[in-house]
Design a protein around this motif. Sequence first.
Motif, mmCIF file in Angstrom:
data_model
loop_
_atom_site.group_PDB
_atom_site.id
_atom_site.type_symbol
_atom_site.label_atom_id
_atom_site.label_comp_id
_atom_site.label_asym_id
_atom_site.label_seq_id
_atom_site.Cartn_x
_atom_site.Cartn_y
_atom_site.Cartn_z
ATOM 1 N N LYS A 343 -27.504 -23.194 1.826
ATOM 2 C CA LYS A 343 -28.404 -24.347 1.736
ATOM 3 C C LYS A 343 -27.629 -25.641 1.491
ATOM 4 C CE LYS A 343 -32.750 -25.786 -0.371
ATOM 5 N NZ LYS A 343 -33.835 -25.421 -1.326
ATOM 6 N N ALA A 344 -26.599 -25.555 0.653
ATOM 7 C CA ALA A 344 -25.794 -26.755 0.384
ATOM 8 C C ALA A 344 -25.099 -27.235 1.653
ATOM 9 C CB ALA A 344 -24.775 -26.452 -0.706
ATOM 10 N N ALA A 345 -24.646 -26.274 2.465
ATOM 11 C CA ALA A 345 -23.996 -26.655 3.718
ATOM 12 C C ALA A 345 -24.987 -27.324 4.655
ATOM 13 C CB ALA A 345 -23.382 -25.429 4.381
ATOM 14 N N LEU A 346 -26.215 -26.802 4.684
ATOM 15 C CA LEU A 346 -27.236 -27.411 5.546
ATOM 16 C C LEU A 346 -27.598 -28.815 5.072
ATOM 17 C CD1 LEU A 346 -29.636 -24.423 6.319
ATOM 18 C CD2 LEU A 346 -28.235 -25.672 7.957
ATOM 19 N N MET A 390 -25.311 -31.903 14.532
ATOM 20 C CA MET A 390 -25.313 -31.258 13.223
ATOM 21 C C MET A 390 -26.712 -30.718 12.941
ATOM 22 S SD MET A 390 -22.177 -31.741 12.383
ATOM 23 C CE MET A 390 -22.089 -31.313 10.655
ATOM 24 N N VAL A 391 -26.760 -29.524 12.391
ATOM 25 C CA VAL A 391 -28.028 -28.908 12.000
ATOM 26 C C VAL A 391 -28.180 -29.089 10.498
ATOM 27 C CG1 VAL A 391 -29.387 -26.788 11.948
ATOM 28 C CG2 VAL A 391 -27.853 -27.238 13.871
ATOM 29 N N THR A 392 -29.305 -29.685 10.076
ATOM 30 C CA THR A 392 -29.518 -30.004 8.666
ATOM 31 C C THR A 392 -30.860 -29.457 8.192
ATOM 32 O OG1 THR A 392 -30.670 -32.095 9.049
ATOM 33 C CG2 THR A 392 -28.249 -32.157 9.081
ATOM 34 N N LEU A 393 -31.161 -29.687 6.918
ATOM 35 C CA LEU A 393 -32.437 -29.244 6.348
ATOM 36 C C LEU A 393 -33.617 -29.909 7.045
ATOM 37 C CD1 LEU A 393 -31.589 -29.216 2.511
ATOM 38 C CD2 LEU A 393 -31.808 -27.251 4.047
ATOM 39 N N PRO A 416 -32.193 -20.789 5.277
ATOM 40 C CA PRO A 416 -31.350 -21.203 4.143
ATOM 41 C C PRO A 416 -31.237 -20.099 3.111
ATOM 42 C CG PRO A 416 -33.038 -22.844 4.659
ATOM 43 C CD PRO A 416 -33.382 -21.622 5.456
ATOM 44 N N ALA A 417 -30.026 -19.922 2.593
ATOM 45 C CA ALA A 417 -29.800 -18.868 1.594
ATOM 46 C C ALA A 417 -29.132 -19.451 0.363
ATOM 47 C CB ALA A 417 -28.917 -17.780 2.196
#
Length: 417
Positions: A343-346, A390-393, A416-417
Amino acid sequence: MPAFKSDFLRTMSERGFIHQISDETGLDELFAKETVTAYVGYDATATSLHIGNLISATMLYWLQETGHRPIALMGGGTSMIGDPSFRDDQRSLLKPEAIATNIEGIKRIFGRILRFGDGPNDAIMVNNADWLMKLNYVEFLRDVGRHFSVNRMLTFDSVKLRLDREQSLSFLEFNYMILQGYDFVELARRQNCRLQMGGSDQWGNIINGVDLGHRMGTPQLYALTTPLLTTSSGAKMGKSAKGAVWLNGDLFSPYDFWQYWRNTEDADVERFLKIFTRLPLDEIARLAALGGSEINEAKKILATETTAIVHGREAANQAEETARKTFEEGALAETLPTVGADKAALEAGVGILSLLVTAGLASSNGEARRHIQGGAVRINDQSVNDDRRMVTLQDLSPENVVKLSLGKKKHVLVRPA
């Protein structure tokens, strides 16, 4: 191919399983007059079998269906060495604990394919560690090793091709074919087993067992091999973008398995229906006669029937329904394959190239870039044209997933994990 009298060999012939038989007439007569015990050996090099093994496992199924007794031989002993056949290098040596774990994983698939029990044609599973691990080396050399000609063993393709390429073949590996031949003799003595079956690459190893049995006083033994299975375009079967097509669902999901068969080339549909399904031949002929886009219905039946054999009817129907919803209705099916993303990476943004590789839709960033350049990649059903995307939240759907698609048939949910 001759007209066989026995139900088993006739079934094998009609469905395209036969490549070579050591003595067609003798084996046919044996099957016609008595209940025959036959085996296939499986080394425990992974926690699952793959679709290449499904061919021989299906042979064991038809053996049982036609009134005979199948043996699934687990290579708990031979897996300590590893089959060198047609390999460029020596296999990694496995520890006994890993082999035992692998055998437990392999057992799961046979529970779906064969009926086990104590009846005259109920299947049995045996482990060659039961006799190989107890051998006295000097006695084995004297009683068994003396029957093997090194000159002849060097002529087998599995050995000859390795040596022709000037690649090392260790003494450890050279012993493998002796042990496999000895397995046949042991099963003949213990279980009255008369036939070993396997892929065409095993012909030399199996014939070793037939010859050893003759020299050591067993009844006449026989060999039967299947053709090397390739697609009509010449590709070797069993590979996907995610790697090997495993039979256990924890390594290759039922949905991905269904999709693998759904993507069969048109020219292979009839052949694969005969080999991998249990449908009657007249029904297969009807499906094979379908033309144009109707051939896709035959592919769906191939996918569902094969998945039902390996994963159960419920999982097969669910995979088919997931595909229908995804492709025909454009719906987001929660049963699609899922991968986790940090999740932080997203929050910071994950590059589309690395995400495609993580999801198993591409094997490298370069391949992922080519897919994007070819217009094959979509995020949440929207085409992606920028390989720096970029793929984001912010890309999460109301269901809290990102739907990543390659072409019309391959979809993965990123959660998200």
